[in-house]
Every structure is written in C-alpha cells, then in structure tokens.
Design a protein around this motif. Structure first.
Motif, PDB file in Angstrom:
ATOM      1  N   PHE A   6       0.377  13.511   0.000  1.00 27.29           N
ATOM      2  CA  PHE A   6       0.243  12.214   0.671  1.00 27.29           C
ATOM      3  C   PHE A   6       1.571  11.853   1.314  1.00 27.29           C
ATOM      4  O   PHE A   6       2.604  12.486   1.055  1.00 27.29           O
ATOM      5  CB  PHE A   6      -0.181  11.120  -0.322  1.00 27.29           C
ATOM      6  N   VAL A   7       1.545  10.832   2.158  1.00 22.48           N
ATOM      7  CA  VAL A   7       2.771  10.253   2.693  1.00 22.48           C
ATOM      8  C   VAL A   7       2.813   8.786   2.276  1.00 22.48           C
ATOM      9  O   VAL A   7       1.773   8.141   2.121  1.00 22.48           O
ATOM     10  CB  VAL A   7       2.868  10.375   4.222  1.00 22.48           C
ATOM     11  N   THR A   8       4.016   8.279   2.092  1.00 21.91           N
ATOM     12  CA  THR A   8       4.201   6.870   1.740  1.00 21.91           C
ATOM     13  C   THR A   8       4.963   6.186   2.860  1.00 21.91           C
ATOM     14  O   THR A   8       6.088   6.584   3.194  1.00 21.91           O
ATOM     15  CB  THR A   8       4.972   6.717   0.418  1.00 21.91           C
ATOM     16  N   ILE A   9       4.345   5.173   3.449  1.00 25.20           N
ATOM     17  CA  ILE A   9       4.953   4.414   4.539  1.00 25.20           C
ATOM     18  C   ILE A   9       5.606   3.164   3.956  1.00 25.20           C
ATOM     19  O   ILE A   9       4.983   2.427   3.181  1.00 25.20           O
ATOM     20  CB  ILE A   9       3.896   4.014   5.577  1.00 25.20           C
ATOM     21  N   GLU A  10       6.865   2.940   4.297  1.00 22.62           N
ATOM     22  CA  GLU A  10       7.578   1.756   3.823  1.00 22.62           C
ATOM     23  C   GLU A  10       7.338   0.608   4.791  1.00 22.62           C
ATOM     24  O   GLU A  10       7.491   0.768   6.009  1.00 22.62           O
ATOM     25  CB  GLU A  10       9.065   2.072   3.695  1.00 22.62           C
ATOM     26  N   VAL A  11       6.960  -0.543   4.255  1.00 20.52           N
ATOM     27  CA  VAL A  11       6.555  -1.672   5.093  1.00 20.52           C
ATOM     28  C   VAL A  11       7.204  -2.960   4.602  1.00 20.52           C
ATOM     29  O   VAL A  11       7.645  -3.059   3.454  1.00 20.52           O
ATOM     30  CB  VAL A  11       5.020  -1.836   5.089  1.00 20.52           C
ATOM     31  N   ARG A  30      -4.600   9.864   1.524  1.00 16.44           N
ATOM     32  CA  ARG A  30      -3.427  10.558   2.043  1.00 16.44           C
ATOM     33  C   ARG A  30      -2.301   9.634   2.497  1.00 16.44           C
ATOM     34  O   ARG A  30      -1.209  10.097   2.848  1.00 16.44           O
ATOM     35  CB  ARG A  30      -3.841  11.470   3.205  1.00 16.44           C
ATOM     36  N   VAL A  31      -2.544   8.328   2.482  1.00 15.09           N
ATOM     37  CA  VAL A  31      -1.530   7.360   2.904  1.00 15.09           C
ATOM     38  C   VAL A  31      -1.350   6.291   1.845  1.00 15.09           C
ATOM     39  O   VAL A  31      -2.326   5.702   1.369  1.00 15.09           O
ATOM     40  CB  VAL A  31      -1.917   6.687   4.244  1.00 15.09           C
ATOM     41  N   ARG A  32      -0.106   6.068   1.472  1.00  9.91           N
ATOM     42  CA  ARG A  32       0.238   4.979   0.567  1.00  9.91           C
ATOM     43  C   ARG A  32       1.273   4.103   1.253  1.00  9.91           C
ATOM     44  O   ARG A  32       1.942   4.531   2.183  1.00  9.91           O
ATOM     45  CB  ARG A  32       0.798   5.536  -0.749  1.00  9.91           C
ATOM     46  N   VAL A  33       1.387   2.871   0.800  1.00  8.87           N
ATOM     47  CA  VAL A  33       2.418   1.982   1.337  1.00  8.87           C
ATOM     48  C   VAL A  33       3.217   1.393   0.183  1.00  8.87           C
ATOM     49  O   VAL A  33       2.730   1.272  -0.940  1.00  8.87           O
ATOM     50  CB  VAL A  33       1.810   0.850   2.199  1.00  8.87           C
ATOM     51  N   ARG A  34       4.461   1.057   0.492  1.00 11.20           N
ATOM     52  CA  ARG A  34       5.301   0.377  -0.489  1.00 11.20           C
ATOM     53  C   ARG A  34       6.275  -0.522   0.251  1.00 11.20           C
ATOM     54  O   ARG A  34       6.612  -0.275   1.408  1.00 11.20           O
ATOM     55  CB  ARG A  34       6.049   1.378  -1.368  1.00 11.20           C
ATOM     56  N   GLY A  35       6.691  -1.574  -0.418  1.00 10.81           N
ATOM     57  CA  GLY A  35       7.615  -2.514   0.189  1.00 10.81           C
ATOM     58  C   GLY A  35       9.011  -1.936   0.288  1.00 10.81           C
ATOM     59  O   GLY A  35       9.480  -1.259  -0.627  1.00 10.81           O
ATOM     60  N   ALA A  36       9.665  -2.191   1.403  1.00 14.61           N
ATOM     61  CA  ALA A  36      11.050  -1.755   1.595  1.00 14.61           C
ATOM     62  C   ALA A  36      11.669  -2.576   2.705  1.00 14.61           C
ATOM     63  O   ALA A  36      10.989  -3.009   3.631  1.00 14.61           O
ATOM     64  CB  ALA A  36      11.113  -0.273   1.936  1.00 14.61           C
TER      65      ALA A  36
END
Length: 202
Positions: A6-11, A30-36
């Motif tokens: 998967f890929v993790t997009i920082e948002v 396949r897509v995760r998000v996390r705060g950054a």
C-alpha cells in the motif's frame, strides 16, 4: 520478489481525505492516509495511476473524483497510447486514470485493473540500480527514460522527473516533503530521491 502492499498519503485533514478517497476511487486496500504537517510545495515527484478497461470507466472514475472535490488537470481524451485523464485530489496528490483501449466496450464501472505508483526521479539509471541492488525485479527498462519493477499489488515505475511532471500537466519544480510513504516487504529505507519505504506493521 519484494512487493508494495500500500501507499500512505500524508494530508492536513485526515477526515476530509478519507471521505474524498471513499467517494472518488475504490482503492481503500491500497491507499491509506495519515495526518502530517511536513511542508511541501509544487510537484511532489510522484503520481498515482489507475488503469481501467475502457474509456467509459475512465470518464466514470474521473467524474466521481471531480464530484468528490478533485480538480481536473487534463480532461479525459484520446491519445496515441489510449484514453485517459488526470485529476488532483484536495490533498494535492495527482491521479491519472487511463485505459489502453480507445473504444467503449460496455457500461461504465468503477473497477480498477491496475494500481501504479509512478516515481519521478532525478536519475532513472541510478534509481534502477539502487532498487536492483535491494532485490527488486526489473521487468522493463528503457534506458534513462523509464523502468518498470515487479512489485505485486501496487506496481512501481521509475520515470524522469521532468517527463512525469509534463505528463501530469504541471511544472516540474517542487521542494519539501513528498508527503508519501511506501508500505513494502522490502523493509525500512529511503531511496536516492528521498522517498520513504516502511515495512508494514505486523
């Protein structure tokens, strides 16, 4: 063979991003998000590509993303290689939706045939060697222009940075964080262009 799970997009806003991706694309596996809050400006040196079966599905997926809040960078259209369009998510991530077919073959769906992470790198040859040395399998290589690696669920390509930005329809200039991490069986490391790879937890 190393795989990308998967890929993790920082948002900036996790809830907003999760709502967008749930409405826009069927890629939650396949897509995760996390705060950054890492600073980033301009081209982040990567795009995500969804390969689908036909033009009607390209338009359907682009329309879903637009209704959910994406900005259209390139409207769906025919090209030498097929049919496709490009959108930018509210978090800044650039998404290509494309089909090798130019003819409508049936009703539109939201089915994704292939999910591709396209990295825009400074030196394609050097990056190819870096990944080969780490045990990645190269499936296609076109000199200093383009490389495909066998990475399973999430396919990976290495592209000239300026060429990838041109395809996306934006300037190649950019700096700061890529705002992306790559979950892979290859373990924890940073590549020559600063992309962060992480072994999936558990």
């Amino acid at each position: 063979m190393h795989t990308i799970e998967f890929v993790t997009i920082e948002v900036d806003d996790v809830a907003e991003a999760e709502a967008f991706y749930a409405a826009a694309f069927d890629v939650s596996d396949r897509v995760r998000v996390r705060g950054a809050q890492e600073p980033s400006s301009g081209f982040r040196q990567f795009t995500l590509s969804l390969v689908v079966s036909q033009p009607a599905t390209v338009r359907n997926v682009i329309d879903s993303a637009t209704v959910a809040g994406a900005t259209v960078l390139k409207s769906p259209a025919k090209s030498l290689w097929g049919y496709g369009g490009i959108v930018q998510a509210p978090d800044g991530t650039i998404w290509t939706v494309a089909s090798s077919s130019k003819k409508v073959a049936g009703p539109a769906t939201r089915e994704i045939d292939e999910f591709v992470l396209q990295l825009g790198v400074t030196d394609v040859t050097a990056s190819r060697q870096f990944y080969a040395d780490r045990g990645f399998t190269v499936s296609k290589s076109y000199g200093r222009k383009y490389v495909e690696l066998e990475t399973g669920t999430v396919a990976l390509t290495l592209n000239n940075r300026a060429a990838l930005a041109k395809t996306a329809g934006i300037p190649a200039d950019g700096n700061g964080s890529h705002r992306l991490s790559i979950g892979s069986t290859a373990g924890d490391f940073a590549d020559p262009d600063g992309f962060i790879w992480k072994a999936p937890a558990g």
